[in-house]
Design an enzyme around this catalytic site. Structure first.
Site, PDB file in Angstrom:
ATOM      1  N   HIS A  42       0.838  -1.194   0.000  1.00  0.00           N
ATOM      2  CA  HIS A  42       0.000   0.000   0.000  1.00  0.00           C
ATOM      3  C   HIS A  42       0.876   1.248   0.000  1.00  0.00           C
ATOM      4  O   HIS A  42       1.566   1.544   0.983  1.00  0.00           O
ATOM      5  CB  HIS A  42      -0.951  -0.007   1.197  1.00  0.00           C
ATOM      6  CG  HIS A  42      -2.019  -1.041   1.081  1.00  0.00           C
ATOM      7  ND1 HIS A  42      -1.853  -2.324   1.565  1.00  0.00           N
ATOM      8  CD2 HIS A  42      -3.262  -1.013   0.526  1.00  0.00           C
ATOM      9  CE1 HIS A  42      -2.958  -3.036   1.318  1.00  0.00           C
ATOM     10  NE2 HIS A  42      -3.814  -2.264   0.686  1.00  0.00           N
ATOM     11  N   HIS A  49      -4.813  -5.817  -6.474  1.00  0.00           N
ATOM     12  CA  HIS A  49      -4.785  -7.042  -5.667  1.00  0.00           C
ATOM     13  C   HIS A  49      -6.208  -7.409  -5.249  1.00  0.00           C
ATOM     14  O   HIS A  49      -7.158  -6.655  -5.448  1.00  0.00           O
ATOM     15  CB  HIS A  49      -3.887  -6.879  -4.439  1.00  0.00           C
ATOM     16  CG  HIS A  49      -4.264  -5.740  -3.544  1.00  0.00           C
ATOM     17  ND1 HIS A  49      -3.924  -4.430  -3.796  1.00  0.00           N
ATOM     18  CD2 HIS A  49      -4.965  -5.716  -2.372  1.00  0.00           C
ATOM     19  CE1 HIS A  49      -4.393  -3.640  -2.837  1.00  0.00           C
ATOM     20  NE2 HIS A  49      -5.030  -4.409  -1.967  1.00  0.00           N
ATOM     21  N   CYS A  84     -13.893  -5.783   6.082  1.00  0.00           N
ATOM     22  CA  CYS A  84     -13.119  -5.924   4.836  1.00  0.00           C
ATOM     23  C   CYS A  84     -11.871  -6.750   5.128  1.00  0.00           C
ATOM     24  O   CYS A  84     -11.485  -6.933   6.280  1.00  0.00           O
ATOM     25  CB  CYS A  84     -12.699  -4.567   4.295  1.00  0.00           C
ATOM     26  SG  CYS A  84     -14.056  -3.509   3.779  1.00  0.00           S
ATOM     27  N   HIS A  86      -8.390  -9.274   3.072  1.00  0.00           N
ATOM     28  CA  HIS A  86      -7.699  -9.825   1.913  1.00  0.00           C
ATOM     29  C   HIS A  86      -7.572 -11.340   2.083  1.00  0.00           C
ATOM     30  O   HIS A  86      -7.120 -11.798   3.131  1.00  0.00           O
ATOM     31  CB  HIS A  86      -6.295  -9.239   1.782  1.00  0.00           C
ATOM     32  CG  HIS A  86      -6.261  -7.751   1.675  1.00  0.00           C
ATOM     33  ND1 HIS A  86      -6.290  -6.933   2.781  1.00  0.00           N
ATOM     34  CD2 HIS A  86      -6.211  -6.932   0.593  1.00  0.00           C
ATOM     35  CE1 HIS A  86      -6.242  -5.663   2.383  1.00  0.00           C
ATOM     36  NE2 HIS A  86      -6.197  -5.636   1.065  1.00  0.00           N
ATOM     37  N   GLU A 104     -11.945  -9.722  13.451  1.00  0.00           N
ATOM     38  CA  GLU A 104     -12.217  -8.299  13.594  1.00  0.00           C
ATOM     39  C   GLU A 104     -13.432  -8.015  14.459  1.00  0.00           C
ATOM     40  O   GLU A 104     -13.460  -7.011  15.170  1.00  0.00           O
ATOM     41  CB  GLU A 104     -12.412  -7.691  12.205  1.00  0.00           C
ATOM     42  CG  GLU A 104     -12.352  -6.182  12.184  1.00  0.00           C
ATOM     43  CD  GLU A 104     -12.202  -5.644  10.777  1.00  0.00           C
ATOM     44  OE1 GLU A 104     -13.055  -4.830  10.372  1.00  0.00           O
ATOM     45  OE2 GLU A 104     -11.246  -6.043  10.083  1.00  0.00           O
ATOM     46  N   TYR A 121     -12.484  -1.070  -7.523  1.00  0.00           N
ATOM     47  CA  TYR A 121     -12.384   0.359  -7.289  1.00  0.00           C
ATOM     48  C   TYR A 121     -10.915   0.759  -7.109  1.00  0.00           C
ATOM     49  O   TYR A 121     -10.045  -0.081  -6.836  1.00  0.00           O
ATOM     50  CB  TYR A 121     -13.174   0.775  -6.049  1.00  0.00           C
ATOM     51  CG  TYR A 121     -12.484   0.446  -4.748  1.00  0.00           C
ATOM     52  CD1 TYR A 121     -11.785   1.430  -4.040  1.00  0.00           C
ATOM     53  CD2 TYR A 121     -12.508  -0.844  -4.233  1.00  0.00           C
ATOM     54  CE1 TYR A 121     -11.127   1.122  -2.857  1.00  0.00           C
ATOM     55  CE2 TYR A 121     -11.868  -1.150  -3.053  1.00  0.00           C
ATOM     56  CZ  TYR A 121     -11.172  -0.172  -2.369  1.00  0.00           C
ATOM     57  OH  TYR A 121     -10.519  -0.469  -1.201  1.00  0.00           O
ATOM     58  N   GLU A 131      -5.665   2.770  -2.652  1.00  0.00           N
ATOM     59  CA  GLU A 131      -6.296   1.449  -2.606  1.00  0.00           C
ATOM     60  C   GLU A 131      -6.645   1.071  -4.044  1.00  0.00           C
ATOM     61  O   GLU A 131      -7.247   1.873  -4.769  1.00  0.00           O
ATOM     62  CB  GLU A 131      -7.559   1.465  -1.744  1.00  0.00           C
ATOM     63  CG  GLU A 131      -7.295   1.501  -0.244  1.00  0.00           C
ATOM     64  CD  GLU A 131      -6.814   0.179   0.310  1.00  0.00           C
ATOM     65  OE1 GLU A 131      -6.541  -0.754  -0.483  1.00  0.00           O
ATOM     66  OE2 GLU A 131      -6.704   0.064   1.542  1.00  0.00           O
ATOM     67  N   GLU A 133      -8.148  -2.329  -5.779  1.00  0.00           N
ATOM     68  CA  GLU A 133      -8.591  -3.677  -5.466  1.00  0.00           C
ATOM     69  C   GLU A 133      -9.717  -4.168  -6.376  1.00  0.00           C
ATOM     70  O   GLU A 133     -10.583  -3.384  -6.775  1.00  0.00           O
ATOM     71  CB  GLU A 133      -9.099  -3.740  -4.016  1.00  0.00           C
ATOM     72  CG  GLU A 133      -8.051  -3.410  -2.976  1.00  0.00           C
ATOM     73  CD  GLU A 133      -8.608  -3.414  -1.566  1.00  0.00           C
ATOM     74  OE1 GLU A 133      -7.812  -3.553  -0.625  1.00  0.00           O
ATOM     75  OE2 GLU A 133      -9.838  -3.251  -1.403  1.00  0.00           O
ATOM     76  N   TRP A 181     -14.845   2.967  -0.881  1.00  0.00           N
ATOM     77  CA  TRP A 181     -15.376   1.702  -1.389  1.00  0.00           C
ATOM     78  C   TRP A 181     -16.794   1.450  -0.893  1.00  0.00           C
ATOM     79  O   TRP A 181     -17.655   1.017  -1.653  1.00  0.00           O
ATOM     80  CB  TRP A 181     -14.440   0.536  -1.039  1.00  0.00           C
ATOM     81  CG  TRP A 181     -14.186   0.325   0.418  1.00  0.00           C
ATOM     82  CD1 TRP A 181     -14.899  -0.450   1.275  1.00  0.00           C
ATOM     83  CD2 TRP A 181     -13.137   0.921   1.182  1.00  0.00           C
ATOM     84  NE1 TRP A 181     -14.368  -0.390   2.544  1.00  0.00           N
ATOM     85  CE2 TRP A 181     -13.271   0.444   2.513  1.00  0.00           C
ATOM     86  CE3 TRP A 181     -12.091   1.794   0.897  1.00  0.00           C
ATOM     87  CZ2 TRP A 181     -12.407   0.822   3.538  1.00  0.00           C
ATOM     88  CZ3 TRP A 181     -11.210   2.160   1.912  1.00  0.00           C
ATOM     89  CH2 TRP A 181     -11.391   1.687   3.214  1.00  0.00           C
TER      90      TRP A 181
END
Length: 559
Positions: A42, A49, A84, A86, A104, A121, A131, A133, A181
């Site tokens: 980042h 990604h 959110c 990955h 989380e 986005y 960002e 992604e 997003w």
């Protein structure tokens, strides 16, 4: 009754911290082209990604919005969707979503519903970080009106359940208050009615991968709580010469570490008894498996102290590490004595934490836990005294291996899992017969690796079991087969004059005499007997297949 089970074919591998924080890099058409550490990609030039976004709805139709922690590098303090994250390389997208929601928010979700499977986005924060992604969007419905949340303060500053129409109106009016997003996603979702978020419920499928992830999540939660509790007791007590205190050290050694064999056996015991992922027994099985892993760490730490082992899992054993800290601090007293004492305390803390996990289990499982704990210590005592006495009888060595290794690694975890699913006597009998044979294969593979294992893979020096003069079945077999000078060398095992060069010579002589080949044949016979014990008239077909694969993975492992 649904008995379908999804499981990888091999024992879950150990992931170190760096590997577990990788993201999947994509080309312009969304195909994976590599991976990179999340912490490093980042930047103002963030490569494309893979990510995901989720929206969690409660039974009233409210959606969970979260406010990003103020410590976040990008868009700190803004409101956004529920969660959110990955996916890690090789991780299924839905498994990654469930993992991240547990980490989380402390929630366990059921069915995921795709909302925007092709969402993509690109956005730039005020600090210049980008960002970039491809970010599929999913929804999930929680059964409770107001499910209990345990948000991670490093990720989430605040949570709010908001009616979906209010969310649509708020984002349309003030999109700048929300993450870019989330603002884009909610605007797109508002163009059409949401899909049916309450389809007919299907029984959740049992998954070893998911079960293991839940065990690790519980271990992380327990060690985090222990760190906070410990701090309340030690407010004015400095660490002095230590870089970290015992609970943090315990966390590093426990969470995400090891082969998780006992977790696997607990899972298959539960599955073999027809356990369901949506039953209270499932959570009891997860808790039992977490307790087993913590007790296993206790056993490893104390075993290394007793055996004076230098390495464990490729790193200094706990007592060796503590002695190094003592020397680095130029501390007073004897460094090895300090190291042993601190390691014993660390092991005691692991045992206490394991008992704390087990105390909330049902009575029948607590009885299993008590028997396992006492049996393990009895096996350790027998191991020490047999080595000191120089015993070589195979029957005695087998009995020690059974109660020290086989029962504690295979039999008792299977029984705990089956007990969580309220197994009947026929299931318990089949599992016991299977476990007897797999337990022997496990112990004998340990014997083999203790002499001929690759230290790079095992994380322990080669030949260490010979130097420690352990009363193993391997040495009993060797005594039956070896003659002449090799037999004389074998007789010196455990004496003051037997050193590393002697151990290496004895290992070579045992290989030349075919001791390793005979042990391999014995292991193969036990695996065959274990598979034969899996009665398809008693056990679900998925459990028969899974237990058969587990026997192979345990018997032929290389670490």
């Amino acid at each position: 009754m649904d008995t379908s089970v999804h499981s990888p074919l091999t024992v879950s591998p150990r992931r170190d911290a760096e590997e577990s924080d990788q993201v999947v890099l994509l080309n312009e058409v969304g195909q994976p082209i590599g991976q990179a550490p999340r912490s490093s990609i980042h930047s103002p030039h963030t490569p494309l990604h893979l990510a995901f976004s989720t929206y969690l709805f409660n039974a009233r139709g409210e959606v969970l919005l979260t406010r990003r922690a103020l410590s976040k590098k990008t868009w700190p303090g803004v409101w956004t969707n529920s969660c959110c994250g990955h996916p890690q390389p090789g991780e299924e997208l839905e498994a990654a979503i469930r993992r991240r929601i547990r980490q989380e928010l402390g929630l366990r979700i059921g069915r995921l519903i795709p909302l925007l499977p092709d969402f993509r986005y690109r956005a730039t924060d005020s600090n210049g970080i980008v960002e970039n992604e491809i970010c599929p969007v999913y929804a999930a419905v929680l059964k409770d009106h107001q499910p209990p949340l345990m948000p991670d303060p490093d990720e989430v500053a605040e949570c709010a359940w908001v009616p979906w129409p209010h969310v649509l109106a708020a984002v349309a009016a003030t999109p700048q208050v929300y993450s870019p997003w989330a603002a884009q996603q909610i605007a797109l979702l508002g163009q059409h009615p949401l899909p049916d978020l309450n389809p007919p419920l299907q029984p959740p499928v049992l998954s070893l991968q998911e079960f293991t992830a839940e065990v690790d999540a519980l271990l992380a939660q327990q060690t985090s709580a222990l760190i906070q509790e410990w701090a309340s007791y030690t407010k004015q007590l400095r660490l002095d010469i230590l870089p970290e205190d015992l609970p943090a050290w315990l966390e590093h050694l426990l969470v995400g570490q090891g082969k998780r064999l006992r977790v696997m056996m607990t899972f298959w015991g539960f599955a073999a008894a027809g356990g369901r992922a949506d039953s209270p027994g499932y959570h009891h099985a997860v808790r039992a498996a977490a307790a087993l892993e913590t007790l296993h760490l206790f056993a490893l730490i104390h075993d290394d102290v007793m055996d004076e082992s230098s390495m464990r899992r490729g790193f200094p054993a706990a007592h060796v590490q503590a002695a190094q800290w003592h020397r680095q601090a130029n501390a007073r007293g004897d460094a090895p004595v300090f190291g042993r004492n601190l390691a014993i305390l660390l092991g005691d803390l692991a045992h206490t934490t394991a008992d704390r996990l087990a105390q909330d289990l049902p009575e029948a499982m607590r009885q299993q836990w008590y028997a396992l704990s006492v049996e393990l210590i009895a096996g350790q005592r027998a191991d020490l005294t047999a080595a000191a006495a120089g015993r070589r009888e195979q029957a005695h060595a087998q009995q020690v291996a059974d109660i020290k290794s086989g029962h504690y690694t295979i039999t008792r975890p299977l029984h705990l899992g089956a007990c969580a699913a309220q197994a009947n006597s026929a299931v318990m009998a089949a599992l016991t017969q299977y476990a007897t044979h797999v337990g022997r294969a496990f112990a004998w593979r340990d014997d083999y690796l203790g002499v001929w294992g690759d230290p790079v893979v095992t994380g322990k020096p080669a030949g260490e079991d010979l130097l420690e003069a352990k009363a193993t079945v391997l040495l009993s077999v060797a005594q039956q087969q070896m003659r002449g000078w090799p037999a004389h060398l074998l007789a010196r095992v455990g004496t003051a004059g037997f050193g590393p060069l002697d151990a290496a010579a004895l290992a070579q002589n045992m290989h030349e005499a075919g001791v390793d080949s005979q042990l391999e044949a014995m292991i193969a016979a036990e695996v065959e007997a274990a598979v034969d014990a899996l009665n398809p008239r008693v056990l679900p077909a998925s459990a028969v297949a899974g237990l058969g694969q587990a026997a192979q993975a345990i018997a032929w492992r290389d670490a």
